[in-house]
Every structure is written in structure tokens, then in C-alpha cells.
Design a protein around this motif. Structure first.
Motif, PDB file in Angstrom:
ATOM      1  N   LEU A   1       0.839  -1.205   0.000  1.00  0.00           N
ATOM      2  CA  LEU A   1       0.000   0.000   0.000  1.00  0.00           C
ATOM      3  C   LEU A   1       0.873   1.254   0.000  1.00  0.00           C
ATOM      4  O   LEU A   1       0.634   2.186  -0.774  1.00  0.00           O
ATOM      5  CB  LEU A   1      -0.939   0.012   1.212  1.00  0.00           C
ATOM      6  N   ASP A   2       1.886   1.275   0.864  1.00  0.00           N
ATOM      7  CA  ASP A   2       2.768   2.442   0.927  1.00  0.00           C
ATOM      8  C   ASP A   2       3.450   2.701  -0.414  1.00  0.00           C
ATOM      9  O   ASP A   2       3.518   3.847  -0.873  1.00  0.00           O
ATOM     10  CB  ASP A   2       3.832   2.260   2.014  1.00  0.00           C
ATOM     11  N   ALA A   3       3.947   1.642  -1.053  1.00  0.00           N
ATOM     12  CA  ALA A   3       4.614   1.792  -2.346  1.00  0.00           C
ATOM     13  C   ALA A   3       3.650   2.334  -3.394  1.00  0.00           C
ATOM     14  O   ALA A   3       4.014   3.206  -4.200  1.00  0.00           O
ATOM     15  CB  ALA A   3       5.199   0.453  -2.799  1.00  0.00           C
TER      16      ALA A   3
ATOM     17  N   ASN B   1       4.156   5.971  -5.188  1.00  0.00           N
ATOM     18  CA  ASN B   1       4.261   6.006  -6.646  1.00  0.00           C
ATOM     19  C   ASN B   1       3.162   6.871  -7.259  1.00  0.00           C
ATOM     20  O   ASN B   1       3.443   7.737  -8.105  1.00  0.00           O
ATOM     21  CB  ASN B   1       4.198   4.587  -7.213  1.00  0.00           C
ATOM     22  N   GLU B   2       1.924   6.656  -6.834  1.00  0.00           N
ATOM     23  CA  GLU B   2       0.804   7.402  -7.393  1.00  0.00           C
ATOM     24  C   GLU B   2       0.875   8.896  -7.091  1.00  0.00           C
ATOM     25  O   GLU B   2       0.452   9.720  -7.886  1.00  0.00           O
ATOM     26  CB  GLU B   2      -0.523   6.840  -6.879  1.00  0.00           C
ATOM     27  N   GLN B   3       1.402   9.242  -5.934  1.00  0.00           N
ATOM     28  CA  GLN B   3       1.465  10.643  -5.518  1.00  0.00           C
ATOM     29  C   GLN B   3       2.791  11.312  -5.889  1.00  0.00           C
ATOM     30  O   GLN B   3       2.979  12.496  -5.603  1.00  0.00           O
ATOM     31  CB  GLN B   3       1.243  10.752  -3.995  1.00  0.00           C
TER      32      GLN B   3
ATOM     33  N   LYS C   1      -9.658  -3.307   5.831  1.00  0.00           N
ATOM     34  CA  LYS C   1      -9.373  -1.873   5.681  1.00  0.00           C
ATOM     35  C   LYS C   1      -8.296  -1.633   4.634  1.00  0.00           C
ATOM     36  O   LYS C   1      -8.339  -0.640   3.906  1.00  0.00           O
ATOM     37  CB  LYS C   1      -8.959  -1.258   7.027  1.00  0.00           C
ATOM     38  N   ASN C   2      -7.345  -2.539   4.532  1.00  0.00           N
ATOM     39  CA  ASN C   2      -6.306  -2.385   3.524  1.00  0.00           C
ATOM     40  C   ASN C   2      -6.901  -2.442   2.125  1.00  0.00           C
ATOM     41  O   ASN C   2      -6.507  -1.661   1.249  1.00  0.00           O
ATOM     42  CB  ASN C   2      -5.215  -3.447   3.706  1.00  0.00           C
ATOM     43  N   LEU C   3      -7.861  -3.322   1.911  1.00  0.00           N
ATOM     44  CA  LEU C   3      -8.541  -3.375   0.610  1.00  0.00           C
ATOM     45  C   LEU C   3      -9.283  -2.072   0.330  1.00  0.00           C
ATOM     46  O   LEU C   3      -9.249  -1.563  -0.787  1.00  0.00           O
ATOM     47  CB  LEU C   3      -9.509  -4.554   0.566  1.00  0.00           C
TER      48      LEU C   3
ATOM     49  N   ARG D   1      -9.571   3.121  -2.494  1.00  0.00           N
ATOM     50  CA  ARG D   1      -9.581   4.582  -2.407  1.00  0.00           C
ATOM     51  C   ARG D   1      -8.494   5.177  -3.280  1.00  0.00           C
ATOM     52  O   ARG D   1      -8.695   6.200  -3.949  1.00  0.00           O
ATOM     53  CB  ARG D   1      -9.388   5.031  -0.970  1.00  0.00           C
ATOM     54  N   GLN D   2      -7.331   4.570  -3.297  1.00  0.00           N
ATOM     55  CA  GLN D   2      -6.225   5.086  -4.115  1.00  0.00           C
ATOM     56  C   GLN D   2      -6.548   4.973  -5.597  1.00  0.00           C
ATOM     57  O   GLN D   2      -6.182   5.835  -6.381  1.00  0.00           O
ATOM     58  CB  GLN D   2      -4.929   4.338  -3.793  1.00  0.00           C
ATOM     59  N   LEU D   3      -7.246   3.924  -5.956  1.00  0.00           N
ATOM     60  CA  LEU D   3      -7.601   3.731  -7.359  1.00  0.00           C
ATOM     61  C   LEU D   3      -8.678   4.692  -7.833  1.00  0.00           C
ATOM     62  O   LEU D   3      -8.821   4.924  -9.032  1.00  0.00           O
ATOM     63  CB  LEU D   3      -8.048   2.278  -7.596  1.00  0.00           C
ATOM     64  N   THR D   4      -9.443   5.225  -6.882  1.00  0.00           N
ATOM     65  CA  THR D   4     -10.541   6.126  -7.260  1.00  0.00           C
ATOM     66  C   THR D   4     -10.228   7.589  -6.948  1.00  0.00           C
ATOM     67  O   THR D   4     -11.141   8.418  -6.939  1.00  0.00           O
ATOM     68  CB  THR D   4     -11.845   5.720  -6.549  1.00  0.00           C
ATOM     69  N   GLY D   5      -8.973   7.900  -6.702  1.00  0.00           N
ATOM     70  CA  GLY D   5      -8.572   9.289  -6.497  1.00  0.00           C
ATOM     71  C   GLY D   5      -8.961   9.867  -5.163  1.00  0.00           C
ATOM     72  O   GLY D   5      -9.225  11.052  -5.055  1.00  0.00           O
TER      73      GLY D   5
END
Length: 176
Positions: A13-15, A19-21, A164-166, A171-175
Motif C-alpha cells: 500500500l505504501d509503495a 508512486n501514485e502521488q 481496511k487495507n482493501l 480509495r487510491q484507485l478512485t482518487g
């Protein structure tokens, strides 16, 4: 308590977030410590342990568990940032106090001490031994708070963490 799997999942999750941010060159310790403090506060708010002026009961165990695992995410993330392996984070002592309120207050102090130790020229001059010891005490207090005061089993915590991790990945995938 097996933290290896949780480390692996949290690292993913952190990676993804880094990467995304576009945060590959950032040291996010200050942000993560503040986020941890906020999550601990949100958990305390759901327990209502300090609200002596109110008759409203605490939130359900399920709501408290969701807040608890939010804090767990940040403990794991901070530990990995400080190159602390899962074995070193294992709980060996009880750092809780007699009451939930006292334990929350101590936990806040441990997290504040964690930040104070690392506040000089992060990450170049951190005494890893001191900061690892302080993180270990804070995490041990946090685990004890969950087990002793809130009645969570480690199995419940792990299962809630996975769920919660899922949610966090979605959440990261949906901005988020």
C-alpha cells in the motif's frame, strides 16, 4: 502475533501511494506521525473514555476496531520507514495503565517522544536504537490498549486490517 504478512501488505500500500502521488524523494515521517496521532484521537473519541460530561455510550466494538486498525496501518508504515523489521516490533511487555484514559495519555506521550527523538535532521542523524526502542514501546502500548482495554483479539485485528487495507487500495484507485 505474526506481523510479517501485515508488513508485506502495508509495504504494498505504501509503495502504491508513494508512486501514485509522486513522493519517491520525500521523507514522510512527520506526516505519518501526525496521521498516527489523529487516528489515535479518532479511536479515543469512539471509546468516549474521556467524556466525563456525557452519558452517551461508546461506539460499537466494530466502529472502534475500524479506528484501531487505521492506527495500526500507520504504526507499520512508520516502522518500515525506520527499517525496523517485524520481529523487532513484537510485543514483549505490557505498557498499558489501569484505565483506558491513562493508557491513551501514555500512548500520546510515546508517539510524541518518537517524533522528538527524530526531530533533528531527519533521517541523517536519527539514533535508530533510540527511535526503535521508543516505537516498540508505543506499539506495545497500542497493542495492549486493543487487547486489554478494548477486548480485541489479534485475529480480529488482523481480519479488520485486511478489510481496511482493501478499502485503502480502492480509495487510491478512485482518487481518494
Amino acid at each position: 502475533m505474526n506481523l510479517e504478512k501485515l508488513y508485506e501488505i502495508q509495504g504494498g500500500l505504501d509503495a502504491h501511494i508513494v508512486n501514485e502521488q509522486g513522493l519517491e524523494e520525500e521523507w514522510l515521517f512527520e506526516e505519518k506521525v501526525l496521521a498516527l496521532k489523529v487516528e489515535i484521537g479518532e479511536l479515543a473519541n469512539e471509546t468516549r473514555c474521556f467524556k466525563f460530561w456525557s452519558r452517551k455510550p461508546p461506539s460499537s466494538k466494530e466502529v472502534q476496531l475500524k479506528e484501531y486498525v487505521d492506527g495500526l496501518h500507520f504504526f507499520l508504515s512508520i516502522a518500515m520507514d525506520l527499517d525496523m523489521d517485524a520481529e523487532s516490533l513484537q510485543v514483549i511487555c505490557d505498557y498499558t495503565r489501569d484505565t483506558l484514559t491513562e493508557t491513551f495519555n501514555d500512548l500520546y506521550e510515546y508517539v510524541a517522544e518518537l517524533r522528538a527523538i527524530s526531530a533533528v535532521d531527519i533521517p541523517a542523524t536519527i539514533s535508530l536504537s533510540d527511535i526503535h526502542d521508543t516505537l516498540h514501546v508505543a506499539f506495545s502500548c497500542f497493542v495492549g490498549l486493543g487487547e486489554k482495554h478494548l477486548g480485541f483479539t489479534w485475529e480480529e485485528v488482523q481480519q479488520a486490517y485486511y478489510v481496511k487495507n482493501l478499502v485503502n487500495h480502492k480509495r487510491q484507485l478512485t482518487g481518494y
